[in-house]
Write an enzyme that holds these catalytic residues in place. Structure first.
Site, PDB file in Angstrom:
ATOM      1  N   GLN A  98      11.193  70.048  13.152  1.00 29.27           N
ATOM      2  CA  GLN A  98      11.208  69.477  11.800  1.00 29.27           C
ATOM      3  C   GLN A  98      11.668  70.535  10.811  1.00 29.27           C
ATOM      4  O   GLN A  98      11.856  70.255   9.631  1.00 29.27           O
ATOM      5  CB  GLN A  98       9.796  69.026  11.407  1.00 29.27           C
ATOM      6  N   ASN A  99      11.813  71.760  11.300  1.00 32.74           N
ATOM      7  CA  ASN A  99      12.134  72.869  10.398  1.00 32.74           C
ATOM      8  C   ASN A  99      13.620  72.901  10.062  1.00 32.74           C
ATOM      9  O   ASN A  99      14.460  72.624  10.912  1.00 32.74           O
ATOM     10  CB  ASN A  99      11.718  74.197  11.028  1.00 32.74           C
ATOM     11  N   VAL A 100      13.906  73.281   8.841  1.00 30.79           N
ATOM     12  CA  VAL A 100      15.298  73.377   8.408  1.00 30.79           C
ATOM     13  C   VAL A 100      15.780  74.826   8.481  1.00 30.79           C
ATOM     14  O   VAL A 100      16.908  75.130   8.114  1.00 30.79           O
ATOM     15  CB  VAL A 100      15.491  72.775   6.997  1.00 30.79           C
ATOM     16  N   HIS A 116      15.250  67.060  10.804  1.00 30.21           N
ATOM     17  CA  HIS A 116      15.203  67.000   9.335  1.00 30.21           C
ATOM     18  C   HIS A 116      16.351  67.767   8.669  1.00 30.21           C
ATOM     19  O   HIS A 116      16.275  68.070   7.479  1.00 30.21           O
ATOM     20  CB  HIS A 116      13.857  67.531   8.816  1.00 30.21           C
ATOM     21  N   CYS A 124      28.964  66.036   2.853  1.00 30.61           N
ATOM     22  CA  CYS A 124      29.653  65.223   1.847  1.00 30.61           C
ATOM     23  C   CYS A 124      28.742  64.053   1.468  1.00 30.61           C
ATOM     24  O   CYS A 124      28.180  63.389   2.349  1.00 30.61           O
ATOM     25  CB  CYS A 124      30.957  64.715   2.451  1.00 30.61           C
ATOM     26  N   GLY A 183       2.585  73.980  15.444  1.00 31.18           N
ATOM     27  CA  GLY A 183       2.669  74.305  14.022  1.00 31.18           C
ATOM     28  C   GLY A 183       3.042  73.148  13.120  1.00 31.18           C
ATOM     29  O   GLY A 183       3.775  73.320  12.154  1.00 31.18           O
ATOM     30  N   SER A 185       1.370  69.692  10.961  1.00 29.81           N
ATOM     31  CA  SER A 185       0.108  69.100  10.508  1.00 29.81           C
ATOM     32  C   SER A 185      -0.053  67.658  10.959  1.00 29.81           C
ATOM     33  O   SER A 185      -1.123  67.073  10.822  1.00 29.81           O
ATOM     34  CB  SER A 185       0.030  69.171   8.983  1.00 29.81           C
ATOM     35  N   ASN A 209      -1.711  74.901  17.439  1.00 28.56           N
ATOM     36  CA  ASN A 209      -1.663  74.910  15.973  1.00 28.56           C
ATOM     37  C   ASN A 209      -2.793  75.793  15.450  1.00 28.56           C
ATOM     38  O   ASN A 209      -3.772  76.057  16.152  1.00 28.56           O
ATOM     39  CB  ASN A 209      -1.826  73.473  15.442  1.00 28.56           C
TER      40      ASN A 209
END
Ligand code: OAD
Length: 239
Positions: A98-100, A116, A124, A183, A185, A209
Protein backbone atom coordinates in the site's frame (compact mmCIF):
# COMPACT_ATOMS: atom_id res chain seq x y z
CA UNK A 1 3.70 -22.15 10.69
CA UNK A 2 6.39 -24.11 8.83
CA UNK A 3 3.93 -26.99 8.69
CA UNK A 4 1.65 -24.77 6.63
CA UNK A 5 4.19 -23.73 4.01
CA UNK A 6 6.04 -25.87 1.50
CA UNK A 7 9.39 -24.11 0.94
CA UNK A 8 9.88 -25.82 -2.41
CA UNK A 9 6.52 -25.14 -4.03
CA UNK A 10 4.46 -22.69 -1.96
CA UNK A 11 3.47 -19.17 -3.01
CA UNK A 12 3.55 -16.26 -0.58
CA UNK A 13 1.74 -12.94 -0.76
CA UNK A 14 3.14 -10.28 1.55
CA UNK A 15 0.96 -7.21 2.09
CA UNK A 16 2.87 -4.22 3.43
CA UNK A 17 1.74 -0.90 4.86
CA UNK A 18 3.27 2.25 6.28
CA UNK A 19 4.57 0.45 9.39
CA UNK A 20 7.32 -1.32 7.44
CA UNK A 21 8.79 2.03 6.41
CA UNK A 22 8.35 3.75 9.80
CA UNK A 23 11.86 2.83 10.94
CA UNK A 24 13.21 4.30 7.69
CA UNK A 25 11.93 7.69 8.87
CA UNK A 26 8.65 7.85 6.91
CA UNK A 27 5.61 8.73 8.99
CA UNK A 28 2.66 6.34 9.09
CA UNK A 29 -0.83 7.66 8.31
CA UNK A 30 -2.77 7.13 11.47
CA UNK A 31 -0.30 8.46 14.02
CA UNK A 32 -0.56 12.07 15.15
CA UNK A 33 -4.34 12.16 15.67
CA UNK A 34 -5.04 10.92 12.18
CA UNK A 35 -3.00 13.66 10.53
CA UNK A 36 -0.59 12.73 7.73
CA UNK A 37 2.37 15.12 7.88
CA UNK A 38 0.05 17.69 9.50
CA UNK A 39 -2.70 17.38 6.90
CA UNK A 40 -6.07 15.73 7.11
CA UNK A 41 -6.30 12.98 4.49
CA UNK A 42 -9.26 14.74 2.80
CA UNK A 43 -7.07 17.82 2.25
CA UNK A 44 -4.43 16.01 0.20
CA UNK A 45 -5.54 12.51 -0.78
CA UNK A 46 -8.84 12.84 -2.62
CA UNK A 47 -9.77 13.84 -6.20
CA UNK A 48 -11.93 16.58 -4.63
CA UNK A 49 -8.90 18.05 -2.83
CA UNK A 50 -6.95 18.08 -6.10
CA UNK A 51 -9.79 19.87 -7.88
CA UNK A 52 -10.24 22.43 -5.08
CA UNK A 53 -6.61 23.15 -4.23
CA UNK A 54 -4.21 21.63 -6.77
CA UNK A 55 -1.31 23.77 -5.61
CA UNK A 56 -1.46 22.31 -2.09
CA UNK A 57 -1.75 18.75 -3.40
CA UNK A 58 1.17 19.17 -5.84
CA UNK A 59 3.29 20.70 -3.06
CA UNK A 60 2.38 17.98 -0.59
CA UNK A 61 3.48 15.12 -2.89
CA UNK A 62 6.55 17.07 -4.11
CA UNK A 63 7.71 17.30 -0.49
CA UNK A 64 7.00 13.60 0.11
CA UNK A 65 8.98 12.70 -3.05
CA UNK A 66 11.92 14.92 -2.07
CA UNK A 67 11.93 13.36 1.40
CA UNK A 68 11.85 9.83 -0.04
CA UNK A 69 14.78 10.57 -2.35
CA UNK A 70 16.89 12.30 0.32
CA UNK A 71 19.85 10.49 1.90
CA UNK A 72 18.04 10.27 5.25
CA UNK A 73 15.49 7.76 3.97
CA UNK A 74 16.91 4.30 3.28
CA UNK A 75 15.46 0.77 3.29
CA UNK A 76 15.62 -0.86 6.72
CA UNK A 77 16.27 -4.41 7.93
CA UNK A 78 12.64 -5.44 7.29
CA UNK A 79 12.84 -4.41 3.62
CA UNK A 80 16.19 -6.21 3.27
CA UNK A 81 14.79 -9.35 4.88
CA UNK A 82 12.00 -9.46 2.27
CA UNK A 83 14.58 -9.01 -0.49
CA UNK A 84 16.41 -12.02 0.92
CA UNK A 85 13.14 -13.95 0.87
CA UNK A 86 12.67 -13.11 -2.81
CA UNK A 87 16.21 -14.31 -3.50
CA UNK A 88 15.26 -17.64 -1.95
CA UNK A 89 11.79 -18.04 -3.45
CA UNK A 90 11.99 -16.06 -6.70
CA UNK A 91 8.64 -15.33 -8.31
CA UNK A 92 6.78 -17.40 -5.69
CA UNK A 93 6.95 -14.31 -3.47
CA UNK A 94 4.89 -11.27 -4.39
CA UNK A 95 4.82 -8.10 -2.34
CA UNK A 96 1.59 -6.17 -2.57
CA UNK A 97 2.29 -2.82 -1.01
CA UNK A 98 0.00 0.00 0.00
CA UNK A 99 3.09 2.17 0.29
CA UNK A 100 3.91 4.78 -2.30
CA UNK A 101 7.61 4.78 -1.38
CA UNK A 102 10.21 2.78 -3.35
CA UNK A 103 11.99 1.15 -0.42
CA UNK A 104 11.12 -2.44 -1.38
CA UNK A 105 12.73 -1.95 -4.80
CA UNK A 106 15.73 -0.18 -3.29
CA UNK A 107 16.23 -3.15 -0.95
CA UNK A 108 16.27 -5.48 -3.98
CA UNK A 109 12.70 -6.78 -4.43
CA UNK A 110 11.52 -6.97 -8.03
CA UNK A 111 8.14 -8.60 -7.69
CA UNK A 112 6.25 -5.67 -6.15
CA UNK A 113 2.72 -4.44 -6.85
CA UNK A 114 2.04 -0.83 -5.79
CA UNK A 115 -1.71 -0.99 -5.33
CA UNK A 116 -1.89 2.67 -4.18
CA UNK A 117 0.51 4.10 -6.78
CA UNK A 118 4.04 5.47 -6.47
CA UNK A 119 5.58 8.78 -5.43
CA UNK A 120 8.15 8.56 -8.21
CA UNK A 121 5.49 8.39 -10.90
CA UNK A 122 3.16 10.99 -12.32
CA UNK A 123 0.32 10.47 -14.76
CA UNK A 124 -1.64 12.32 -17.40
CA UNK A 125 -5.00 13.49 -16.01
CA UNK A 126 -6.72 12.45 -19.24
CA UNK A 127 -5.22 9.12 -20.33
CA UNK A 128 -3.69 7.95 -17.05
CA UNK A 129 -0.39 7.26 -18.87
CA UNK A 130 2.26 7.15 -16.17
CA UNK A 131 5.94 8.13 -16.28
CA UNK A 132 8.83 8.07 -13.81
CA UNK A 133 9.92 11.33 -12.21
CA UNK A 134 12.30 12.34 -9.45
CA UNK A 135 11.40 16.03 -9.87
CA UNK A 136 8.71 18.37 -8.57
CA UNK A 137 5.62 18.77 -10.71
CA UNK A 138 2.99 21.53 -10.78
CA UNK A 139 0.06 22.78 -12.83
CA UNK A 140 2.42 23.66 -15.68
CA UNK A 141 3.82 20.13 -16.03
CA UNK A 142 2.48 18.65 -19.25
CA UNK A 143 2.05 15.14 -20.58
CA UNK A 144 3.67 13.86 -23.75
CA UNK A 145 0.77 11.61 -24.70
CA UNK A 146 -1.95 14.11 -25.71
CA UNK A 147 -2.34 16.85 -28.27
CA UNK A 148 -3.05 19.40 -26.89
CA UNK A 149 -0.92 18.37 -23.90
CA UNK A 150 -2.75 17.80 -20.61
CA UNK A 151 -1.82 18.37 -16.98
CA UNK A 152 -0.02 15.70 -14.98
CA UNK A 153 -0.98 14.58 -11.46
CA UNK A 154 0.71 12.44 -8.82
CA UNK A 155 0.29 8.73 -9.67
CA UNK A 156 -1.27 8.04 -6.29
CA UNK A 157 -4.56 6.23 -5.72
CA UNK A 158 -6.64 8.68 -3.75
CA UNK A 159 -9.64 7.90 -1.57
CA UNK A 160 -12.61 7.15 -3.78
CA UNK A 161 -10.39 5.80 -6.59
CA UNK A 162 -9.85 2.16 -7.57
CA UNK A 163 -6.57 0.58 -6.40
CA UNK A 164 -4.33 -0.86 -9.10
CA UNK A 165 -4.10 -4.48 -10.25
CA UNK A 166 -6.97 -5.83 -8.16
CA UNK A 167 -7.62 -8.76 -10.54
CA UNK A 168 -4.00 -9.87 -10.37
CA UNK A 169 -3.97 -9.49 -6.58
CA UNK A 170 -7.08 -11.61 -6.22
CA UNK A 171 -5.50 -14.36 -8.32
CA UNK A 172 -2.32 -14.20 -6.22
CA UNK A 173 -4.37 -14.50 -3.01
CA UNK A 174 -6.21 -17.43 -4.52
CA UNK A 175 -2.92 -19.24 -5.19
CA UNK A 176 -1.18 -18.31 -1.93
CA UNK A 177 -0.24 -20.89 0.64
CA UNK A 178 0.92 -18.18 3.01
CA UNK A 179 -0.37 -14.61 3.44
CA UNK A 180 1.69 -12.23 5.55
CA UNK A 181 0.50 -8.76 6.51
CA UNK A 182 3.20 -6.35 7.70
CA UNK A 183 2.89 -2.87 9.20
CA UNK A 184 -0.68 -2.07 8.28
CA UNK A 185 -3.47 -0.95 10.59
CA UNK A 186 -6.14 -2.82 8.61
CA UNK A 187 -8.35 0.24 8.31
CA UNK A 188 -8.35 0.84 4.56
CA UNK A 189 -10.22 -1.42 2.13
CA UNK A 190 -9.80 -3.32 -0.13
CA UNK A 191 -6.37 -4.17 1.38
CA UNK A 192 -7.92 -4.69 4.82
CA UNK A 193 -10.08 -7.44 3.30
CA UNK A 194 -7.18 -9.47 1.86
CA UNK A 195 -6.74 -11.54 5.03
CA UNK A 196 -10.33 -12.74 4.88
CA UNK A 197 -10.03 -13.60 1.17
CA UNK A 198 -6.67 -15.35 1.56
CA UNK A 199 -8.00 -17.31 4.51
CA UNK A 200 -11.10 -18.40 2.61
CA UNK A 201 -8.90 -19.51 -0.29
CA UNK A 202 -6.97 -21.67 2.15
CA UNK A 203 -3.83 -19.65 2.96
CA UNK A 204 -2.24 -19.64 6.39
CA UNK A 205 -2.30 -16.00 7.55
CA UNK A 206 0.34 -14.25 9.63
CA UNK A 207 0.30 -10.71 10.98
CA UNK A 208 3.57 -8.89 11.78
CA UNK A 209 2.81 -5.46 13.22
CA UNK A 210 3.77 -3.18 16.07
CA UNK A 211 0.38 -3.78 17.68
CA UNK A 212 -2.75 -5.79 16.90
CA UNK A 213 -4.40 -4.40 13.75
CA UNK A 214 -8.13 -3.89 13.28
CA UNK A 215 -8.43 -7.40 11.78
CA UNK A 216 -5.90 -9.12 14.02
CA UNK A 217 -8.26 -11.90 15.11
CA UNK A 218 -8.63 -13.05 11.47
CA UNK A 219 -4.99 -14.19 11.36
CA UNK A 220 -3.82 -17.70 12.28
CA UNK A 221 -0.72 -16.29 13.91
CA UNK A 222 0.39 -12.81 15.04
CA UNK A 223 3.74 -11.38 16.11
CA UNK A 224 3.84 -7.90 17.51
CA UNK A 225 6.94 -5.70 17.56
CA UNK A 226 8.96 -3.34 15.36
CA UNK A 227 9.17 -4.53 11.73
CA UNK A 228 12.98 -4.53 11.70
CA UNK A 229 12.82 -7.17 14.41
CA UNK A 230 9.73 -9.28 13.70
CA UNK A 231 10.10 -9.39 9.90
CA UNK A 232 13.77 -10.37 10.11
CA UNK A 233 12.93 -13.14 12.58
CA UNK A 234 10.07 -14.34 10.44
CA UNK A 235 12.19 -14.52 7.27
CA UNK A 236 14.92 -16.37 9.17
CA UNK A 237 12.35 -18.95 10.23
CA UNK A 238 11.34 -19.49 6.59
CA UNK A 239 14.64 -19.64 4.65
P1 OAD B 1 -1.46 3.15 8.99
O1 OAD B 1 -0.78 4.41 9.41
O2 OAD B 1 -2.93 3.12 9.03
O3 OAD B 1 -0.95 1.95 9.91
C1 OAD B 1 0.40 1.70 10.14
C2 OAD B 1 0.51 0.48 11.03
O4 OAD B 1 1.89 0.22 11.22
C3 OAD B 1 -0.10 0.67 12.44
O5 OAD B 1 -0.89 -0.47 12.78
C4 OAD B 1 1.12 0.79 13.36
O6 OAD B 1 0.91 0.20 14.63
C5 OAD B 1 2.14 -0.04 12.58
N1 OAD B 1 3.53 0.36 12.84
C6 OAD B 1 4.03 1.58 13.17
N2 OAD B 1 5.35 1.53 13.33
C7 OAD B 1 5.72 0.24 13.09
C8 OAD B 1 6.97 -0.46 13.09
N3 OAD B 1 8.11 0.15 13.38
N4 OAD B 1 6.96 -1.77 12.82
C9 OAD B 1 5.78 -2.42 12.53
N5 OAD B 1 4.60 -1.82 12.51
C10 OAD B 1 4.56 -0.51 12.77
O7 OAD B 1 -0.90 2.78 7.54
P2 OAD B 1 -1.51 1.81 6.43
O8 OAD B 1 -2.20 0.66 7.07
O9 OAD B 1 -0.41 1.53 5.48
O10 OAD B 1 -3.68 5.08 1.41
O11 OAD B 1 -2.56 2.74 5.75
C11 OAD B 1 -3.28 2.24 4.66
C12 OAD B 1 -3.56 3.31 3.65
O12 OAD B 1 -4.21 4.40 4.27
C13 OAD B 1 -2.33 3.95 3.01
O13 OAD B 1 -1.81 3.20 1.93
C14 OAD B 1 -2.84 5.25 2.57
C15 OAD B 1 -3.62 5.63 3.79
O14 OAD B 1 -4.54 6.58 3.69
C16 OAD B 1 -3.58 5.95 0.39
O15 OAD B 1 -2.81 6.88 0.37
C17 OAD B 1 -4.52 5.64 -0.72
Amino acid sequence: MLNHFNRDTGNIVVLTGAGISAESGLKTFRDNNGLWENHRVEEVATPEAFAANPELVYRFYNVRRQQLLSDEVQPNAAHFALAELEQALGSRLTIVTQNVDNLHERAGNKNVIHMHGELTKVKCVKTGESIFTNKDIDEQTQCACCNPAQRMRPDIVWFGEMPYEMDRIEELLYNAELFVSIGTSGNVYPAAGFVRAASQFGAYCVELNLEPSAGSRLFDETKHGPATQVVSEFVRSLV
